[in-house]
Write a protein that holds these residues in place. Structure first.
Motif, PDB file in Angstrom:
ATOM      1  N   TRP A   1      -4.350   8.631 -11.103  1.00 47.87           N
ATOM      2  CA  TRP A   1      -3.911   8.334  -9.733  1.00 47.87           C
ATOM      3  C   TRP A   1      -4.641   9.237  -8.744  1.00 47.87           C
ATOM      4  CZ3 TRP A   1       1.572   7.892 -11.952  1.00 47.87           C
ATOM      5  CH2 TRP A   1       1.979   6.560 -11.967  1.00 47.87           C
ATOM      6  N   HIS A   2      -4.712  10.514  -9.072  1.00 50.25           N
ATOM      7  CA  HIS A   2      -5.371  11.467  -8.181  1.00 50.25           C
ATOM      8  C   HIS A   2      -6.841  11.075  -7.978  1.00 50.25           C
ATOM      9  CE1 HIS A   2      -6.242  15.382  -6.330  1.00 50.25           C
ATOM     10  NE2 HIS A   2      -7.367  15.350  -7.023  1.00 50.25           N
ATOM     11  N   LEU A   3      -7.521  10.735  -9.060  1.00 48.53           N
ATOM     12  CA  LEU A   3      -8.917  10.324  -8.976  1.00 48.53           C
ATOM     13  C   LEU A   3      -9.068   9.091  -8.096  1.00 48.53           C
ATOM     14  CD1 LEU A   3     -11.867  10.653  -9.946  1.00 48.53           C
ATOM     15  CD2 LEU A   3     -11.251   9.238 -11.931  1.00 48.53           C
ATOM     16  N   SER A   4      -8.190   8.119  -8.312  1.00 52.39           N
ATOM     17  CA  SER A   4      -8.258   6.873  -7.552  1.00 52.39           C
ATOM     18  C   SER A   4      -8.003   7.082  -6.070  1.00 52.39           C
ATOM     19  CB  SER A   4      -7.225   5.888  -8.119  1.00 52.39           C
ATOM     20  OG  SER A   4      -7.231   4.679  -7.401  1.00 52.39           O
ATOM     21  N   GLU A   5      -7.039   7.939  -5.762  1.00 55.10           N
ATOM     22  CA  GLU A   5      -6.640   8.150  -4.370  1.00 55.10           C
ATOM     23  C   GLU A   5      -7.599   9.057  -3.608  1.00 55.10           C
ATOM     24  OE1 GLU A   5      -2.721   9.671  -4.785  1.00 55.10           O
ATOM     25  OE2 GLU A   5      -1.885   7.763  -5.472  1.00 55.10           O
ATOM     26  N   ASN A   6      -8.451   9.769  -4.349  1.00 52.39           N
ATOM     27  CA  ASN A   6      -9.371  10.707  -3.698  1.00 52.39           C
ATOM     28  C   ASN A   6     -10.818  10.277  -3.820  1.00 52.39           C
ATOM     29  OD1 ASN A   6      -7.774  13.341  -2.766  1.00 52.39           O
ATOM     30  ND2 ASN A   6      -6.832  12.544  -4.647  1.00 52.39           N
ATOM     31  N   GLY A   7     -11.011   8.944  -3.760  1.00 49.37           N
ATOM     32  CA  GLY A   7     -12.355   8.413  -3.685  1.00 49.37           C
ATOM     33  C   GLY A   7     -13.098   8.346  -4.994  1.00 49.37           C
ATOM     34  N   GLY A   8     -12.321   8.309  -6.111  1.00 43.81           N
ATOM     35  CA  GLY A   8     -12.966   8.261  -7.424  1.00 43.81           C
ATOM     36  C   GLY A   8     -13.626   6.923  -7.671  1.00 43.81           C
TER      37      GLY A   8
ATOM     38  N   SER B   1       0.828  -1.200   0.000  1.00 49.64           N
ATOM     39  CA  SER B   1       0.000   0.000   0.000  1.00 49.64           C
ATOM     40  C   SER B   1       0.868   1.258   0.000  1.00 49.64           C
ATOM     41  CB  SER B   1      -0.900   0.016   1.236  1.00 49.64           C
ATOM     42  OG  SER B   1      -0.119   0.238   2.411  1.00 49.64           O
ATOM     43  N   ASN B   2       0.243   2.377  -0.369  1.00 51.03           N
ATOM     44  CA  ASN B   2       0.968   3.651  -0.374  1.00 51.03           C
ATOM     45  C   ASN B   2       1.506   3.996   1.011  1.00 51.03           C
ATOM     46  OD1 ASN B   2       0.552   4.056  -3.086  1.00 51.03           O
ATOM     47  ND2 ASN B   2      -1.189   5.444  -2.825  1.00 51.03           N
ATOM     48  N   ARG B   3       0.708   3.737   2.040  1.00 48.62           N
ATOM     49  CA  ARG B   3       1.139   4.054   3.412  1.00 48.62           C
ATOM     50  C   ARG B   3       2.340   3.203   3.822  1.00 48.62           C
ATOM     51  NH1 ARG B   3      -3.278   4.742   8.059  1.00 48.62           N
ATOM     52  NH2 ARG B   3      -3.692   6.519   6.683  1.00 48.62           N
ATOM     53  N   ALA B   4       2.255   1.907   3.516  1.00 52.92           N
ATOM     54  CA  ALA B   4       3.380   1.018   3.833  1.00 52.92           C
ATOM     55  C   ALA B   4       4.622   1.422   3.040  1.00 52.92           C
ATOM     56  CB  ALA B   4       3.007  -0.426   3.535  1.00 52.92           C
ATOM     57  N   ALA B   5       4.413   1.817   1.775  1.00 50.58           N
ATOM     58  CA  ALA B   5       5.542   2.234   0.933  1.00 50.58           C
ATOM     59  C   ALA B   5       6.231   3.469   1.508  1.00 50.58           C
ATOM     60  CB  ALA B   5       5.049   2.512  -0.487  1.00 50.58           C
ATOM     61  N   GLU B   6       5.435   4.406   2.014  1.00 49.15           N
ATOM     62  CA  GLU B   6       6.015   5.611   2.622  1.00 49.15           C
ATOM     63  C   GLU B   6       6.853   5.253   3.850  1.00 49.15           C
ATOM     64  OE1 GLU B   6       2.721   8.151   3.428  1.00 49.15           O
ATOM     65  OE2 GLU B   6       2.324   8.567   1.300  1.00 49.15           O
ATOM     66  N   THR B   7       6.359   4.298   4.653  1.00 49.65           N
ATOM     67  CA  THR B   7       7.095   3.868   5.845  1.00 49.65           C
ATOM     68  C   THR B   7       8.415   3.209   5.470  1.00 49.65           C
ATOM     69  OG1 THR B   7       5.043   3.546   7.085  1.00 49.65           O
ATOM     70  CG2 THR B   7       6.999   2.406   7.901  1.00 49.65           C
ATOM     71  N   VAL B   8       8.363   2.303   4.494  1.00 54.55           N
ATOM     72  CA  VAL B   8       9.583   1.614   4.050  1.00 54.55           C
ATOM     73  C   VAL B   8      10.584   2.619   3.489  1.00 54.55           C
ATOM     74  CG1 VAL B   8      10.501   0.026   2.309  1.00 54.55           C
ATOM     75  CG2 VAL B   8       8.510  -0.630   3.665  1.00 54.55           C
ATOM     76  N   SER B   9      10.099   3.546   2.662  1.00 50.06           N
ATOM     77  CA  SER B   9      10.989   4.548   2.059  1.00 50.06           C
ATOM     78  C   SER B   9      11.662   5.400   3.128  1.00 50.06           C
ATOM     79  CB  SER B   9      10.195   5.437   1.097  1.00 50.06           C
ATOM     80  OG  SER B   9       9.691   4.695   0.013  1.00 50.06           O
ATOM     81  N   MET B  10      10.897   5.796   4.141  1.00 50.82           N
ATOM     82  CA  MET B  10      11.454   6.608   5.218  1.00 50.82           C
ATOM     83  C   MET B  10      12.522   5.819   5.995  1.00 50.82           C
ATOM     84  SD  MET B  10       9.475   8.420   8.414  1.00 50.82           S
ATOM     85  CE  MET B  10       9.014   6.831   9.118  1.00 50.82           C
ATOM     86  N   ARG B  11      12.225   4.548   6.280  1.00 52.06           N
ATOM     87  CA  ARG B  11      13.195   3.719   7.011  1.00 52.06           C
ATOM     88  C   ARG B  11      14.475   3.527   6.206  1.00 52.06           C
ATOM     89  NH1 ARG B  11       9.030  -1.054   8.865  1.00 52.06           N
ATOM     90  NH2 ARG B  11       8.058   0.010  10.645  1.00 52.06           N
TER      91      ARG B  11
END
Length: 202
Positions: free
Chosen positions: A195-202, A53-63
């Motif tokens: 992507w924007h549409l998908s991520e914002n409840g499209g 997921s995007n959230r998990a990806a952000e965590t991995v990238s930060m680590r």
């Protein structure tokens, strides 16, 4: 980091080719897209964050950034697989990343040289490396090389965005190709809005 370069010419073209996409662009406004200039580091990041997921990806990238800084083939090659895995990725992904560094150090893959190749040749060279598939190659083309005409069928959010925009219950490859060709030669810009549409409840 630099911005993906696009503007009125690309937006006008897409809006004329597809009214629904044009309305989405008009309603959304300009979307900024950052392009990484460190090709090896970014490629490692795409391998590490594929199929999560995007959230998990952000965590991995930060680590990864905190633990290793900017990664180089030499740095990765010197690390035990377990240490690469410790950022929160699978052992298989850690081995893929180690394999990528070995391919670069051996001369089998010239990462910097990829910038001079066509989209098809970049994809062919990258997918010859174990652990790199079409999606990873396509993300590299967009977010590292800034290529203007990439729409990824393997990206779930892109498919979701297309289905939402056109009111589709499913999306086979043939239908996807119809839209991809419609967006060309500015498929990447269309992708930003999907992507924007998908991520914002499209």
């Amino acid at each position: 980091m630099r911005n993906l370069e696009y503007g009125e010419k690309e937006i006008s073209y897409l809006s004329k080719k597809d009214k629904k996409l044009g309305k989405l662009i008009e309603d959304t406004g300009f979307l900024e897209c950052k392009v990484s200039e460190d090709l090896f580091d970014s490629l490692v990041g795409y391998i590490a964050t594929q199929q999560i997921s995007n959230r998990a990806a952000e965590t991995v990238s930060m680590r990864m950034s905190l633990k290793f800084g900017i990664v180089t083939p030499e740095k990765i090659a010197s690390l035990p697989d377990e240490e690469i895995k410790s950022v929160g990725i699978s052992m298989k992904k850690a081995q893929y990343i180690k394999g990528l560094s070995e391919a670069v150090l051996s001369g089998r893959l010239d990462v910097e040289g990829l910038a001079g190749l066509t989209d098809e040749d970049v994809t062919s060279q990258l997918t010859s490396i174990r652990g790199i598939g079409d999606w990873t190659a396509e993300m590299f083309l967009i977010f590292s090389l800034g290529r203007p005409d990439i729409v990824s069928y393997k990206d779930f959010a892109i498919r979701k965005g297309i289905m939402s925009l056109y009111g589709l219950k499913d999306l086979d490859r043939g239908t996807f190709e119809k839209y991809r060709k419609r967006y060309s030669p500015y498929g990447t810009i269309a992708s930003l809005y999907l992507w924007h549409l998908s991520e914002n409840g499209g």
